[in-house]
Design a protein around this motif. Structure first.
Motif, PDB file in Angstrom:
ATOM      1  N   ARG A  90       0.830  -1.211   0.000  1.00  0.00           N
ATOM      2  CA  ARG A  90       0.000   0.000   0.000  1.00  0.00           C
ATOM      3  C   ARG A  90       0.862   1.257   0.000  1.00  0.00           C
ATOM      4  O   ARG A  90       0.571   2.218  -0.711  1.00  0.00           O
ATOM      5  N   PHE A  91       1.908   1.264   0.818  1.00  0.00           N
ATOM      6  CA  PHE A  91       2.805   2.412   0.839  1.00  0.00           C
ATOM      7  C   PHE A  91       3.408   2.640  -0.545  1.00  0.00           C
ATOM      8  O   PHE A  91       3.474   3.764  -1.034  1.00  0.00           O
ATOM      9  N   VAL A  92       3.846   1.560  -1.174  1.00  0.00           N
ATOM     10  CA  VAL A  92       4.477   1.673  -2.495  1.00  0.00           C
ATOM     11  C   VAL A  92       3.472   2.172  -3.523  1.00  0.00           C
ATOM     12  O   VAL A  92       3.814   2.970  -4.400  1.00  0.00           O
ATOM     13  N   HIS A  93       2.230   1.718  -3.415  1.00  0.00           N
ATOM     14  CA  HIS A  93       1.192   2.151  -4.355  1.00  0.00           C
ATOM     15  C   HIS A  93       1.044   3.668  -4.330  1.00  0.00           C
ATOM     16  O   HIS A  93       0.818   4.302  -5.362  1.00  0.00           O
ATOM     17  N   ARG A  94       1.198   4.277  -3.164  1.00  0.00           N
ATOM     18  CA  ARG A  94       1.100   5.737  -3.064  1.00  0.00           C
ATOM     19  C   ARG A  94       2.204   6.420  -3.860  1.00  0.00           C
ATOM     20  O   ARG A  94       1.979   7.445  -4.497  1.00  0.00           O
ATOM     21  N   PHE A  95       3.394   5.870  -3.820  1.00  0.00           N
ATOM     22  CA  PHE A  95       4.493   6.445  -4.590  1.00  0.00           C
ATOM     23  C   PHE A  95       4.275   6.236  -6.079  1.00  0.00           C
ATOM     24  O   PHE A  95       4.560   7.113  -6.888  1.00  0.00           O
ATOM     25  N   GLN A  96       3.784   5.067  -6.461  1.00  0.00           N
ATOM     26  CA  GLN A  96       3.612   4.773  -7.875  1.00  0.00           C
ATOM     27  C   GLN A  96       2.523   5.627  -8.501  1.00  0.00           C
ATOM     28  O   GLN A  96       2.555   5.890  -9.711  1.00  0.00           O
ATOM     29  N   ASP A  97       1.558   6.068  -7.712  1.00  0.00           N
ATOM     30  CA  ASP A  97       0.499   6.921  -8.227  1.00  0.00           C
ATOM     31  C   ASP A  97       0.901   8.391  -8.269  1.00  0.00           C
ATOM     32  O   ASP A  97       0.118   9.237  -8.700  1.00  0.00           O
ATOM     33  N   THR A  98       2.106   8.707  -7.813  1.00  0.00           N
ATOM     34  CA  THR A  98       2.587  10.084  -7.795  1.00  0.00           C
ATOM     35  C   THR A  98       3.603  10.276  -8.916  1.00  0.00           C
ATOM     36  O   THR A  98       4.510   9.455  -9.056  1.00  0.00           O
ATOM     37  N   PRO A  99       3.460  11.320  -9.742  1.00  0.00           N
ATOM     38  CA  PRO A  99       4.473  11.574 -10.774  1.00  0.00           C
ATOM     39  C   PRO A  99       5.878  11.513 -10.201  1.00  0.00           C
ATOM     40  O   PRO A  99       6.144  12.054  -9.126  1.00  0.00           O
ATOM     41  N   ARG A 100       6.784  10.865 -10.937  1.00  0.00           N
ATOM     42  CA  ARG A 100       8.105  10.503 -10.429  1.00  0.00           C
ATOM     43  C   ARG A 100       8.886  11.677  -9.848  1.00  0.00           C
ATOM     44  O   ARG A 100       9.577  11.546  -8.852  1.00  0.00           O
ATOM     45  N   ASP A 101       8.775  12.861 -10.478  1.00  0.00           N
ATOM     46  CA  ASP A 101       9.632  13.966 -10.032  1.00  0.00           C
ATOM     47  C   ASP A 101       9.002  14.836  -8.958  1.00  0.00           C
ATOM     48  O   ASP A 101       9.609  15.794  -8.508  1.00  0.00           O
ATOM     49  N   VAL A 102       7.767  14.524  -8.539  1.00  0.00           N
ATOM     50  CA  VAL A 102       7.097  15.383  -7.563  1.00  0.00           C
ATOM     51  C   VAL A 102       7.827  15.372  -6.228  1.00  0.00           C
ATOM     52  O   VAL A 102       8.173  16.420  -5.675  1.00  0.00           O
ATOM     53  N   LEU A 103       8.065  14.179  -5.669  1.00  0.00           N
ATOM     54  CA  LEU A 103       8.721  14.097  -4.371  1.00  0.00           C
ATOM     55  C   LEU A 103      10.151  14.612  -4.435  1.00  0.00           C
ATOM     56  O   LEU A 103      10.616  15.304  -3.524  1.00  0.00           O
ATOM     57  N   ALA A 104      10.852  14.293  -5.528  1.00  0.00           N
ATOM     58  CA  ALA A 104      12.216  14.790  -5.672  1.00  0.00           C
ATOM     59  C   ALA A 104      12.226  16.320  -5.726  1.00  0.00           C
ATOM     60  O   ALA A 104      13.077  16.978  -5.117  1.00  0.00           O
ATOM     61  N   ALA A 167      13.193   5.128  -3.409  1.00  0.00           N
ATOM     62  CA  ALA A 167      12.544   5.792  -4.536  1.00  0.00           C
ATOM     63  C   ALA A 167      13.135   7.166  -4.829  1.00  0.00           C
ATOM     64  O   ALA A 167      13.342   7.527  -5.994  1.00  0.00           O
ATOM     65  N   ILE A 168      13.420   7.943  -3.769  1.00  0.00           N
ATOM     66  CA  ILE A 168      13.814   9.344  -3.968  1.00  0.00           C
ATOM     67  C   ILE A 168      15.322   9.499  -4.061  1.00  0.00           C
ATOM     68  O   ILE A 168      15.836  10.133  -4.991  1.00  0.00           O
ATOM     69  N   PHE A 169      16.045   8.923  -3.107  1.00  0.00           N
ATOM     70  CA  PHE A 169      17.487   9.160  -3.046  1.00  0.00           C
ATOM     71  C   PHE A 169      18.286   8.231  -3.952  1.00  0.00           C
ATOM     72  O   PHE A 169      19.307   8.617  -4.501  1.00  0.00           O
ATOM     73  N   HIS A 170      17.803   6.972  -4.108  1.00  0.00           N
ATOM     74  CA  HIS A 170      18.533   6.009  -4.924  1.00  0.00           C
ATOM     75  C   HIS A 170      17.910   5.796  -6.303  1.00  0.00           C
ATOM     76  O   HIS A 170      18.482   5.096  -7.130  1.00  0.00           O
ATOM     77  N   HIS A 171      16.727   6.398  -6.527  1.00  0.00           N
ATOM     78  CA  HIS A 171      16.049   6.319  -7.832  1.00  0.00           C
ATOM     79  C   HIS A 171      15.858   4.874  -8.295  1.00  0.00           C
ATOM     80  O   HIS A 171      16.098   4.530  -9.446  1.00  0.00           O
ATOM     81  N   ARG A 172      15.433   4.029  -7.371  1.00  0.00           N
ATOM     82  CA  ARG A 172      15.209   2.625  -7.695  1.00  0.00           C
ATOM     83  C   ARG A 172      13.716   2.308  -7.715  1.00  0.00           C
ATOM     84  O   ARG A 172      12.942   2.887  -6.963  1.00  0.00           O
ATOM     85  N   GLU A 173      13.361   1.374  -8.571  1.00  0.00           N
ATOM     86  CA  GLU A 173      11.987   0.882  -8.589  1.00  0.00           C
ATOM     87  C   GLU A 173      11.744   0.029  -7.345  1.00  0.00           C
ATOM     88  O   GLU A 173      12.596  -0.776  -6.960  1.00  0.00           O
ATOM     89  N   ILE A 174      10.590   0.204  -6.726  1.00  0.00           N
ATOM     90  CA  ILE A 174      10.244  -0.605  -5.560  1.00  0.00           C
ATOM     91  C   ILE A 174       9.502  -1.838  -6.056  1.00  0.00           C
ATOM     92  O   ILE A 174       8.284  -1.824  -6.259  1.00  0.00           O
ATOM     93  N   ASP A 175      10.240  -2.919  -6.264  1.00  0.00           N
ATOM     94  CA  ASP A 175       9.637  -4.140  -6.790  1.00  0.00           C
ATOM     95  C   ASP A 175       9.350  -5.120  -5.655  1.00  0.00           C
ATOM     96  O   ASP A 175       9.592  -4.844  -4.475  1.00  0.00           O
TER      97      ASP A 175
END
Length: 203
Positions: A90-104, A167-175
């Motif tokens: 569920r936590f990861v789903h929140r990140f995936q629904d957010t445009p990639r550069d928003v949090l960065a 997701a933010i600092f290492h720019h990795r996909e959360i698989d």
């Protein structure tokens, strides 16, 4: 000739602006988003937007908060490990629904503006990971899977902090592999270690 739009006020106008802000984020990204662009998409004026949100970070945080669900009912699979895995999904789903550069983009703003940093922290705290983790662990204790353990806010933040770092600092996909490693290599050993330390009779 198209009919002019009816004048909007209050919640209706705010909803239109936040929808426009999210649409702009998806289309142009955080770095290129402007208050002018949001106002034009919402069919209003820039001063109207500024009266509600003093700047781009505040507007984006408001749009993000509106789009991110609170997660609904907590997982109850009957086992601590599978509950934690479901919670992290569920936590990861929140990140995936957010445009990639928003949090960065928001993170870069925090280095320049302490007020934006405070807003971001407040929003992160509002994602309810503390009571969610606490409830999942409490159910495991009630089932007898682990001894009683106190879940502090710092402990409860661990899973979401690790996901943000990936997701933010290492720019990795959360698989699936990453989620499983966080649960098996970090969370379960941490919880069992805390439970052992706090067990009755331990010196």
């Amino acid at each position: 000739m198209p009919e002019p739009k009816s004048r909007r006020h209050g919640a209706e106008l705010e909803s239109a602006i936040l929808d426009a802000a999210w649409a702009e984020l998806v289309e142009v990204g955080y770095a290129k988003l402007t208050m002018e662009g949001v106002a034009a998409r919402a069919g209003t004026s820039k001063p109207v937007v500024y009266r509600r949100w003093p700047g781009r970070p505040e507007l984006v945080l408001a749009a993000w908060r509106r789009r991110v669900p609170d997660g609904g009912d907590l997982p109850d699979t009957g086992a601590l490990r599978s509950d934690l895995l479901a919670l992290l999904h569920r936590f990861v789903h929140r990140f995936q629904d957010t445009p990639r550069d928003v949090l960065a983009g928001l993170m870069s703003e925090t280095f320049r503006d302490p007020e934006v940093f405070a807003l971001l922290l407040k929003q992160i705290a509002a994602t309810r990971q503390w009571p969610a983790v606490e409830t999942v662990v409490r159910k495991a204790v009630e089932r007898g899977e682990i001894p009683p353990v106190q879940i502090t806010p710092r402990v409860a933040r661990v899973p979401l902090d690790l996901i943000r770092a990936e997701a933010i600092f290492h720019h990795r996909e959360i698989d699936e592999k990453t989620i499983t490693e966080i649960v098996d290599d970090v969370l379960l050993p941490l919880l069992r270690g805390l439970a052992h330390t706090e067990s009755p009779g331990e010196e």
